[in-house]
Design a protein around this motif. Structure first.
Motif, short mmCIF file in Angstrom:
data_model
loop_
_atom_site.label_atom_id
_atom_site.label_comp_id
_atom_site.label_asym_id
_atom_site.label_seq_id
_atom_site.Cartn_x
_atom_site.Cartn_y
_atom_site.Cartn_z
N GLU A 104 0.83 -1.21 0.00
CA GLU A 104 0.00 0.00 0.00
C GLU A 104 0.87 1.26 0.00
OE1 GLU A 104 -3.12 0.33 -0.34
OE2 GLU A 104 -3.99 -1.63 0.05
N VAL A 105 1.92 1.26 0.80
CA VAL A 105 2.78 2.43 0.88
C VAL A 105 3.49 2.66 -0.46
CG1 VAL A 105 4.89 3.35 1.91
CG2 VAL A 105 3.11 2.38 3.37
N ASN A 106 3.99 1.60 -1.06
CA ASN A 106 4.64 1.73 -2.36
C ASN A 106 3.69 2.31 -3.39
OD1 ASN A 106 7.09 0.71 -1.44
ND2 ASN A 106 6.58 -1.41 -2.00
N SER A 107 2.43 1.88 -3.33
CA SER A 107 1.43 2.39 -4.26
C SER A 107 1.18 3.88 -4.03
CB SER A 107 0.12 1.60 -4.11
OG SER A 107 -0.88 2.11 -4.96
N MET A 108 1.08 4.27 -2.75
CA MET A 108 0.86 5.68 -2.44
C MET A 108 2.04 6.54 -2.88
SD MET A 108 -1.16 5.87 1.24
CE MET A 108 -0.05 4.81 2.14
N VAL A 109 3.23 6.05 -2.66
CA VAL A 109 4.43 6.81 -3.05
C VAL A 109 4.46 6.99 -4.56
CG1 VAL A 109 6.95 6.74 -3.17
CG2 VAL A 109 5.78 6.16 -1.03
N GLU A 110 4.11 5.95 -5.29
CA GLU A 110 4.09 6.06 -6.75
C GLU A 110 3.08 7.12 -7.20
OE1 GLU A 110 3.28 2.21 -8.28
OE2 GLU A 110 5.24 1.38 -7.74
N GLU A 111 1.91 7.13 -6.55
CA GLU A 111 0.89 8.12 -6.90
C GLU A 111 1.36 9.54 -6.60
OE1 GLU A 111 -2.78 7.23 -4.97
OE2 GLU A 111 -2.98 5.25 -5.89
N TRP A 112 1.97 9.72 -5.45
CA TRP A 112 2.45 11.06 -5.08
C TRP A 112 3.58 11.51 -6.01
CZ3 TRP A 112 2.84 9.18 0.65
CH2 TRP A 112 1.55 9.13 1.19
N THR A 113 4.45 10.58 -6.37
CA THR A 113 5.55 10.92 -7.28
C THR A 113 5.03 11.32 -8.65
OG1 THR A 113 7.03 9.38 -6.13
CG2 THR A 113 7.67 10.07 -8.35
N ALA A 114 4.03 10.57 -9.13
CA ALA A 114 3.44 10.88 -10.43
C ALA A 114 2.77 12.24 -10.41
CB ALA A 114 2.44 9.79 -10.82
N ALA A 115 2.07 12.53 -9.30
CA ALA A 115 1.40 13.82 -9.19
C ALA A 115 2.41 14.96 -9.14
CB ALA A 115 0.52 13.83 -7.93
N MET A 116 3.49 14.74 -8.43
CA MET A 116 4.53 15.76 -8.32
C MET A 116 5.18 16.02 -9.68
SD MET A 116 7.84 15.74 -5.76
CE MET A 116 6.74 15.38 -4.37
N THR A 117 5.42 14.95 -10.42
CA THR A 117 6.06 15.07 -11.74
C THR A 117 5.17 15.80 -12.74
OG1 THR A 117 7.27 13.01 -11.35
CG2 THR A 117 7.09 13.77 -13.64
N SER A 118 3.87 15.55 -12.65
CA SER A 118 2.93 16.14 -13.60
C SER A 118 2.39 17.50 -13.17
CB SER A 118 1.76 15.19 -13.84
OG SER A 118 1.02 15.00 -12.64
N GLY A 119 2.85 17.95 -12.00
CA GLY A 119 2.37 19.23 -11.49
C GLY A 119 1.00 19.17 -10.86
N GLY A 120 0.57 17.95 -10.51
CA GLY A 120 -0.74 17.79 -9.88
C GLY A 120 -0.70 18.11 -8.40
N GLU A 121 -1.81 17.92 -7.74
CA GLU A 121 -1.93 18.21 -6.31
C GLU A 121 -1.26 17.11 -5.50
OE1 GLU A 121 -5.33 19.21 -2.91
OE2 GLU A 121 -5.88 19.00 -5.03
N VAL A 122 -0.38 17.50 -4.60
CA VAL A 122 0.36 16.56 -3.76
C VAL A 122 0.05 16.86 -2.30
CG1 VAL A 122 2.63 15.67 -3.13
CG2 VAL A 122 2.20 16.43 -5.47
#
Length: 222
Positions: free
Chosen positions: A135-153
């Motif tokens: 679960e944590v790995n999944s959350m980290v991937e989501e946050w990283t993707a959002a950060m890279t795309s300029g989304g809400e983190v």
């Protein structure tokens, strides 16, 4: 949070004033300590005059508090009061799920007693930690993707709260589907230390290890 909290409550370190070795019931003493530590049952603890009901409750609560404190420390001290209380109940449920039967006590040549304890190892930590890491790995991937795309983190505090909540949820799920291994045996030596009947500390640590699948859980997160 890779260091798992220890489950053994403080009552397992409590001594009982020694007297005549022939009148000491080592098996009953061991059961009193185990029941108070894991089941929050002070009946035998009080009847054997190891301590009062209030002292027994304090010792049991010390065990729960130690686990919550470890969780707070692992979270950098930012866990909320509400989360701490919910974790306290999780640890109480884990304690209460321990399966053991206290057998006979055999007196040794040095005057100590060895009590045989039959237990069924509770498989709760490894499933919880495996699910948690996923679960944590999944959350980290989501946050990283959002950060890279300029989304809400989420903020750091929000991330930490989500991680802690997921940690608890994984243990709740694991407890709801808990399994046990086949019965096995361990021993607990009760020995006189300065005329006080005291459980051997190495055996205490071993019981903590075999009652629960902590070693498997540690392997899962390394």
């Amino acid at each position: 949070m890779k260091k798992l909290p220890l489950l053994l409550a403080g009552a397992l370190t409590v001594g009982l004033l020694g007297g005549c070795g022939n009148s000491f019931d080592a098996a009953a003493y061991a059961k009193a300590l185990l029941d108070n530590s894991y089941k929050n049952d002070s009946t035998q603890f009080v009847s054997m005059k190891i301590g009062t009901a209030e002292e027994a409750a304090d010792l049991y609560n010390q065990g729960l508090d130690a686990n919550v404190d470890a969780m707070v420390a692992s979270a950098g001290g930012s866990i909320s009061t509400e989360q701490a209380e919910s974790f306290r109940q999780v640890f109480a449920d884990i304690y209460g799920g321990a399966k053991y039967t206290v057998g006979e006590a055999e007196k040794q040549s040095d005057g100590s007693f060895v009590v045989t304890i039959t237990y069924e190892q509770m498989n709760v930590f490894e499933p919880a930690m495996t699910a948690y890491m996923e679960e944590v790995n999944s959350m980290v991937e989501e946050w990283t993707a959002a950060m890279t795309s300029g989304g809400e983190v989420p903020s750091e505090d929000e991330m930490n709260e989500q991680i802690i909540s997921k940690y608890k949820d994984c243990f709740v799920d694991s407890l709801a589907n808990v399994t046990y291994d086949e019965p096995a045996t361990a021993t607990l030596r009760i020995e006189l230390v300065d005329n006080v009947w005291t459980p051997n500390q190495d055996d205490v640590v071993n019981l903590e290890t075999v009652f629960f699948d902590m070693e498997d859980a540690l392997s899962a997160i390394q």
